[in-house]
Motif scaffolding. Structure first.
Motif, PDB file in Angstrom:
ATOM      1  N   SER A   1      45.127  37.979  25.802  1.00 23.06           N
ATOM      2  CA  SER A   1      45.508  38.449  27.137  1.00 23.06           C
ATOM      3  C   SER A   1      45.096  37.536  28.281  1.00 23.06           C
ATOM      4  O   SER A   1      45.364  37.843  29.441  1.00 23.06           O
ATOM      5  CB  SER A   1      44.911  39.842  27.377  1.00 23.06           C
ATOM      6  OG  SER A   1      43.484  39.786  27.379  1.00 23.06           O
ATOM      7  N   GLY A   2      44.455  36.402  27.998  1.00 20.08           N
ATOM      8  CA  GLY A   2      43.916  35.564  29.068  1.00 20.08           C
ATOM      9  C   GLY A   2      44.942  35.124  30.088  1.00 20.08           C
ATOM     10  O   GLY A   2      44.698  35.177  31.303  1.00 20.08           O
ATOM     11  N   ALA A   3      46.114  34.668  29.627  1.00 20.06           N
ATOM     12  CA  ALA A   3      47.131  34.181  30.557  1.00 20.06           C
ATOM     13  C   ALA A   3      47.627  35.295  31.463  1.00 20.06           C
ATOM     14  O   ALA A   3      47.821  35.097  32.671  1.00 20.06           O
ATOM     15  CB  ALA A   3      48.296  33.578  29.771  1.00 20.06           C
ATOM     16  N   VAL A   4      47.820  36.476  30.901  1.00 17.09           N
ATOM     17  CA  VAL A   4      48.268  37.624  31.697  1.00 17.09           C
ATOM     18  C   VAL A   4      47.212  37.998  32.726  1.00 17.09           C
ATOM     19  O   VAL A   4      47.531  38.301  33.890  1.00 17.09           O
ATOM     20  CB  VAL A   4      48.590  38.808  30.771  1.00 17.09           C
ATOM     21  CG1 VAL A   4      48.680  40.107  31.561  1.00 17.09           C
ATOM     22  CG2 VAL A   4      49.897  38.559  30.031  1.00 17.09           C
ATOM     23  N   ARG A   5      45.961  37.970  32.341  1.00 13.81           N
ATOM     24  CA  ARG A   5      44.881  38.311  33.277  1.00 13.81           C
ATOM     25  C   ARG A   5      44.862  37.344  34.455  1.00 13.81           C
ATOM     26  O   ARG A   5      44.719  37.763  35.610  1.00 13.81           O
ATOM     27  CB  ARG A   5      43.535  38.294  32.551  1.00 13.81           C
ATOM     28  CG  ARG A   5      43.340  39.420  31.550  1.00 13.81           C
ATOM     29  CD  ARG A   5      42.007  39.285  30.861  1.00 13.81           C
ATOM     30  NE  ARG A   5      40.907  39.387  31.803  1.00 13.81           N
ATOM     31  CZ  ARG A   5      39.717  38.835  31.631  1.00 13.81           C
ATOM     32  NH1 ARG A   5      39.474  38.091  30.556  1.00 13.81           N
ATOM     33  NH2 ARG A   5      38.763  38.992  32.527  1.00 13.81           N
ATOM     34  N   VAL A   6      45.020  36.048  34.176  1.00 13.54           N
ATOM     35  CA  VAL A   6      45.022  35.057  35.256  1.00 13.54           C
ATOM     36  C   VAL A   6      46.231  35.280  36.171  1.00 13.54           C
ATOM     37  O   VAL A   6      46.115  35.214  37.400  1.00 13.54           O
ATOM     38  CB  VAL A   6      45.028  33.622  34.684  1.00 13.54           C
ATOM     39  CG1 VAL A   6      45.148  32.599  35.808  1.00 13.54           C
ATOM     40  CG2 VAL A   6      43.754  33.356  33.884  1.00 13.54           C
ATOM     41  N   ALA A   7      47.391  35.567  35.575  1.00 14.19           N
ATOM     42  CA  ALA A   7      48.592  35.778  36.370  1.00 14.19           C
ATOM     43  C   ALA A   7      48.469  37.004  37.260  1.00 14.19           C
ATOM     44  O   ALA A   7      48.834  36.973  38.442  1.00 14.19           O
ATOM     45  CB  ALA A   7      49.808  35.909  35.446  1.00 14.19           C
TER      46      ALA A   7
END
Length: 266
Positions: A138-144
């Motif tokens: 989920s890291g990319a979604v969290r940053v977005a």
């Protein structure tokens, strides 16, 4: 492209690697217009080979942007490579440690500073025996969601012909066909402004992986399995080669959909 501040270490990488990639690959780049020319952006890509960060970076560089990768921390401790990736300001990821949150904070800061942050959401080379994208993190979604920046899926195929998964045998000649396609931004608007709970992050991440997989399907001219590969359910180690005897990811030239495009000149 003109006037971008590349830095000495990044420039060294370009000088050393770009001529090699130009000689050893035949490139099919698509969708570069989906990468914003300026401003913070997150990209996610499938991970099929240790060579694909270089083919991906070549695509992004030719599109006028400089990627900052989130990469495993062990690379930063290697004698020469570590000095280069640190000098090029890549972001170390401390897997499953107390420092794991540092990578997230660094990625958020980089995006807010107007940079392009590149993330492999699978977290390791795909374990799917046919090379399809597997379950994402989920890291990319969290940053977005934290930054409000666009999240762009970037599919790629063919890098496994340069360097098969977990292999040390680099194949540069004859030149290999490399496909890289950037899709339009993933629409995460229905998740914006809501608490980042585990169910929300799981749903948003699956949407991202579905759109990334659709790009790979179009690229390969095949359909991905109905059920996404999830290494948590396979009894394999989370990182590293899960099985030295695991079949290698299929070569790009073996796919009839890609061969058809190649013959037609597309």
């Amino acid at each position: 492209m003109k006037g971008r501040r590349i830095g000495a270490w990044y420039r060294l990488v370009v000088i050393l690697l770009k001529p090699v990639l130009l000689l050893s690959t035949r490139r099919n780049w698509k969708g570069a217009e989906n990468l914003p020319a300026t401003g913070g952006v997150i990209t996610v890509s499938n991970h099929i080979s240790y060579a694909d960060p270089f083919t991906y970076a070549h695509f992004v560089y030719d599109s006028g942007r400089l990627p900052r990768f989130m990469a495993k921390e062990s690379l930063f401790r290697l004698p020469l490579l570590g000095r280069i990736v640190r000098g090029a300001r890549q972001i170390p990821v401390y897997r499953e440690t107390r420092d794991a949150g540092a990578a997230y904070s660094a990625a958020v800061a980089a995006v807010r500073a107007g940079e392009l942050v590149a993330i492999f959401p699978e977290g390791t080379l795909t374990r799917d025996p046919d090379g399809w994208p597997m379950r994402g993190k989920s890291g990319a979604v969290r940053v977005a969601l934290e930054t409000g920046a666009p999240l762009i899926p970037v599919a790629q195929w063919g890098a496994q012909d340069l360097l098969p998964p977990y292999s040390k045998r680099l194949s540069l000649f004859p030149p290999h066909r490399i496909w890289v396609t950037a899709g339009p931004p993933v629409d995460l608007s229905r998740f914006a402004g809501r608490p980042m709970t585990l169910p929300l992050l799981t749903e948003a991440t699956e949407q991202v992986m579905a759109e990334l997989t659709a790009l790979v399907e179009e690229m390969r001219g095949e359909s991905a399995p109905a059920e996404r590969y999830d290494p948590r359910n396979r009894g394999k180690p989370r990182y590293g080669n899960p099985n030295p005897r695991t079949p290698k990811t299929p070569k790009a030239r073996n796919f009839p959909g890609l061969q058809k495009r190649k013959r037609s000149g597309r």
